[in-house]
Design a protein around this motif. Structure first.
Motif, short mmCIF file in Angstrom:
data_model
loop_
_atom_site.label_atom_id
_atom_site.label_comp_id
_atom_site.label_asym_id
_atom_site.label_seq_id
_atom_site.Cartn_x
_atom_site.Cartn_y
_atom_site.Cartn_z
N TYR A 12 23.45 -36.94 52.29
CA TYR A 12 22.47 -37.83 52.93
C TYR A 12 22.51 -39.22 52.30
N ALA A 16 23.48 -42.81 54.14
CA ALA A 16 22.70 -44.05 54.01
C ALA A 16 23.56 -45.19 53.48
N GLU A 20 24.57 -48.49 55.60
CA GLU A 20 24.16 -49.76 54.99
C GLU A 20 25.37 -50.67 54.82
N GLY A 54 19.35 -39.30 55.59
CA GLY A 54 19.98 -40.56 55.19
C GLY A 54 19.48 -41.74 56.01
N ILE A 55 19.38 -41.55 57.30
CA ILE A 55 18.90 -42.61 58.18
C ILE A 55 17.45 -42.97 57.86
N ARG A 57 16.03 -43.00 55.05
CA ARG A 57 16.02 -43.87 53.88
C ARG A 57 16.18 -45.33 54.31
N LEU A 58 17.04 -45.56 55.30
CA LEU A 58 17.27 -46.92 55.79
C LEU A 58 16.08 -47.42 56.60
#
Length: 122
Positions: A12, A16, A20, A54-55, A57-58
């Motif tokens: 994950y 991210a 990014e 992961g997404i 987190r962004l």
């Protein structure tokens, strides 16, 4: 995007970091849609929940915004946000250690600046 499934870094976080990086390098620009969680999970054979983590987190960092029923889009300030984050990380990882070591070596600020200039020229 390439993922290292043998890495100690969780997938994950790799998701991210790679999304990014794609934003930072201009692959995805402000206002553009990024691939959906489903698209990424199918293309890279990753659990959708892992991609979503992961997404998210962004999203929390303000780099991507979710538009209900439409998809995920790069925020207008995404590049600036990423640049500021990376500058802070650069300071923490490199500059802080670099200047600490320079003090141990009794290097003056001028000597340190000269070493940096020499590094840029090399």
């Amino acid at each position: 995007m390439k993922f290292n499934f043998d890495s100690p870094e969780p997938i994950y976080l790799q998701v991210a970091e790679q999304v990014e990086e794609a934003i930072f390098t201009g692959i995805y620009r402000a206002g553009e849609q990024v691939p959906s969680t489903t698209e990424m999970s199918k293309e890279f054979h990753i659990n959708p929940a892992t991609v979503l983590k992961g997404i998210n987190r962004l999203v929390a960092a303000g780099v991507i915004e979710k538009r209900r029923g439409v998809g995920m889009f790069v925020t207008p300030d995404a590049e600036k946000t990423i640049r500021e984050k990376r500058r802070a990380e650069f300071y923490d990882r490199y500059v802080s250690r670099f200047t600490s070591e320079a003090r141990k070596l009794n290097l003056s600020e001028d000597e340190l600046i000269e070493l940096i200039r020499r590094g840029y020229e090399a």
